[in-house]
Design a protein around this motif. Sequence first.
Motif, PDB file in Angstrom:
ATOM      1  N   ASP A 209      30.651  30.230  30.703  1.00 24.73           N
ATOM      2  CA  ASP A 209      31.170  29.006  31.318  1.00 24.73           C
ATOM      3  C   ASP A 209      30.094  27.924  31.374  1.00 24.73           C
ATOM      4  O   ASP A 209      30.360  26.746  31.099  1.00 24.73           O
ATOM      5  CB  ASP A 209      31.672  29.284  32.736  1.00 24.73           C
ATOM      6  CG  ASP A 209      32.994  30.039  32.747  1.00 24.73           C
ATOM      7  OD1 ASP A 209      33.676  30.050  31.708  1.00 24.73           O
ATOM      8  OD2 ASP A 209      33.330  30.605  33.799  1.00 24.73           O
ATOM      9  N   PHE A 210      28.871  28.319  31.754  1.00 19.35           N
ATOM     10  CA  PHE A 210      27.798  27.336  31.857  1.00 19.35           C
ATOM     11  C   PHE A 210      27.438  26.773  30.485  1.00 19.35           C
ATOM     12  O   PHE A 210      27.232  25.560  30.336  1.00 19.35           O
ATOM     13  CB  PHE A 210      26.570  27.947  32.540  1.00 19.35           C
ATOM     14  CG  PHE A 210      26.623  27.875  34.030  1.00 19.35           C
ATOM     15  CD1 PHE A 210      26.125  26.767  34.709  1.00 19.35           C
ATOM     16  CD2 PHE A 210      27.203  28.882  34.774  1.00 19.35           C
ATOM     17  CE1 PHE A 210      26.191  26.678  36.086  1.00 19.35           C
ATOM     18  CE2 PHE A 210      27.287  28.808  36.153  1.00 19.35           C
ATOM     19  CZ  PHE A 210      26.776  27.703  36.816  1.00 19.35           C
ATOM     20  N   ALA A 211      27.369  27.643  29.480  1.00 21.32           N
ATOM     21  CA  ALA A 211      27.027  27.162  28.135  1.00 21.32           C
ATOM     22  C   ALA A 211      28.129  26.261  27.581  1.00 21.32           C
ATOM     23  O   ALA A 211      27.864  25.169  27.067  1.00 21.32           O
ATOM     24  CB  ALA A 211      26.803  28.354  27.210  1.00 21.32           C
ATOM     25  N   ARG A 212      29.371  26.710  27.694  1.00 20.95           N
ATOM     26  CA  ARG A 212      30.512  25.959  27.146  1.00 20.95           C
ATOM     27  C   ARG A 212      30.644  24.591  27.819  1.00 20.95           C
ATOM     28  O   ARG A 212      30.750  23.561  27.145  1.00 20.95           O
ATOM     29  CB  ARG A 212      31.786  26.782  27.342  1.00 20.95           C
ATOM     30  CG  ARG A 212      33.036  26.180  26.733  1.00 20.95           C
ATOM     31  CD  ARG A 212      34.262  26.982  27.133  1.00 20.95           C
ATOM     32  NE  ARG A 212      35.452  26.535  26.444  1.00 20.95           N
ATOM     33  CZ  ARG A 212      36.042  27.189  25.455  1.00 20.95           C
ATOM     34  NH1 ARG A 212      35.533  28.309  25.000  1.00 20.95           N
ATOM     35  NH2 ARG A 212      37.133  26.715  24.893  1.00 20.95           N
ATOM     36  N   GLN A 213      30.628  24.575  29.156  1.00 24.24           N
ATOM     37  CA  GLN A 213      30.850  23.321  29.861  1.00 24.24           C
ATOM     38  C   GLN A 213      29.680  22.357  29.694  1.00 24.24           C
ATOM     39  O   GLN A 213      29.858  21.142  29.753  1.00 24.24           O
ATOM     40  CB  GLN A 213      31.124  23.573  31.348  1.00 24.24           C
ATOM     41  CG  GLN A 213      31.590  22.330  32.109  1.00 24.24           C
ATOM     42  CD  GLN A 213      32.838  21.677  31.494  1.00 24.24           C
ATOM     43  OE1 GLN A 213      33.746  22.365  31.035  1.00 24.24           O
ATOM     44  NE2 GLN A 213      32.856  20.342  31.464  1.00 24.24           N
ATOM     45  N   THR A 214      28.490  22.886  29.473  1.00 25.00           N
ATOM     46  CA  THR A 214      27.351  22.015  29.198  1.00 25.00           C
ATOM     47  C   THR A 214      27.596  21.198  27.937  1.00 25.00           C
ATOM     48  O   THR A 214      27.368  19.975  27.907  1.00 25.00           O
ATOM     49  CB  THR A 214      26.064  22.842  29.048  1.00 25.00           C
ATOM     50  OG1 THR A 214      25.779  23.477  30.300  1.00 25.00           O
ATOM     51  CG2 THR A 214      24.886  21.973  28.655  1.00 25.00           C
ATOM     52  N   ILE A 215      28.098  21.850  26.889  1.00 24.94           N
ATOM     53  CA  ILE A 215      28.371  21.154  25.634  1.00 24.94           C
ATOM     54  C   ILE A 215      29.591  20.244  25.772  1.00 24.94           C
ATOM     55  O   ILE A 215      29.578  19.087  25.309  1.00 24.94           O
ATOM     56  CB  ILE A 215      28.580  22.157  24.485  1.00 24.94           C
ATOM     57  CG1 ILE A 215      27.348  23.056  24.328  1.00 24.94           C
ATOM     58  CG2 ILE A 215      28.881  21.428  23.183  1.00 24.94           C
ATOM     59  CD1 ILE A 215      26.066  22.322  24.028  1.00 24.94           C
ATOM     60  N   VAL A 216      30.636  20.743  26.413  1.00 26.46           N
ATOM     61  CA  VAL A 216      31.846  19.937  26.608  1.00 26.46           C
ATOM     62  C   VAL A 216      31.520  18.683  27.419  1.00 26.46           C
ATOM     63  O   VAL A 216      31.920  17.564  27.076  1.00 26.46           O
ATOM     64  CB  VAL A 216      32.943  20.765  27.309  1.00 26.46           C
ATOM     65  CG1 VAL A 216      34.100  19.873  27.755  1.00 26.46           C
ATOM     66  CG2 VAL A 216      33.457  21.859  26.390  1.00 26.46           C
TER      67      VAL A 216
END
Length: 275
Positions: A209-216
């Motif tokens: 979640d942290f990796a995905r939302q950082t990019i999003v």
Amino acid sequence: MTVEHYLVIGAGRMGGALLKGWLADPVSGVVADRLMIIDPHPGDDARNAITSGAVHLDATASDIGKKLAKVQTILLAIKPQGFAEIAPIIAPHLPQGALVISILAGTAMDSLRRAFPNQHVIRAMPNTPAAIGAGITAFTCDNGVSERQQRTAERLLKAGGTVHAVDSEHLIDVVTAVSGSGPAYVFHMVEALEAAAIKIGLPETIAGDFARQTIVGAGALLDRSSLSASELRQAVTSPGGTTQAALDVLMPELPPIMRETVKAALKRAKELAEK
């Protein structure tokens, strides 16, 4: 006023997404009862279009010529490996001077010209975010494409997002290496950031979640900000801080890796176009 009819050959993820965008936008000029679809296994968007009145054609049917005689614009969106099989079946039945818009990766203009000798051809390269209207597409026109046909292509391709006309087929291959393949580079960055987060102690249950939302989130900020990517990077980087320490590692490594990445994709795009 001429009533235009449209044909989509290949209505999977990308072809289906584009036709969904056409039918949702009155500006496109496409309505369901003037839309024909050739695909033995149409995706959800295409099936919805058929339910709404689009005609699902069988390319091998005896009356296919009669059905295709009134088509002015064709979107070629099949998988590239199916091109050699379907083109000889369809091309003889299309009106002379009809517009064929190909979004087939690695299928060169010369191949398209040979397959559709009596039609006009545009080669385009969208990317996968076009499936949600957030993509970017480049297109180039063969000789003989009229200004009106170019405007038609641009209008239809805008269903996938931003559209740019480019003046050479070489630039289509370049775009393939940058934006066509580019989403995979970003997705892999999410994978790598997630793995790094787990390695330094973030629980697996939330690392993704942290990796995905950082990019999003970073992408959304880039989209909505008037600042350049460089300016946004500088804004988040305090001298001597944690981000600066991280970038001291990343910045010497990433640019040459990215250059080699897009060069490899470009090389492969040209190899595929020569087959």
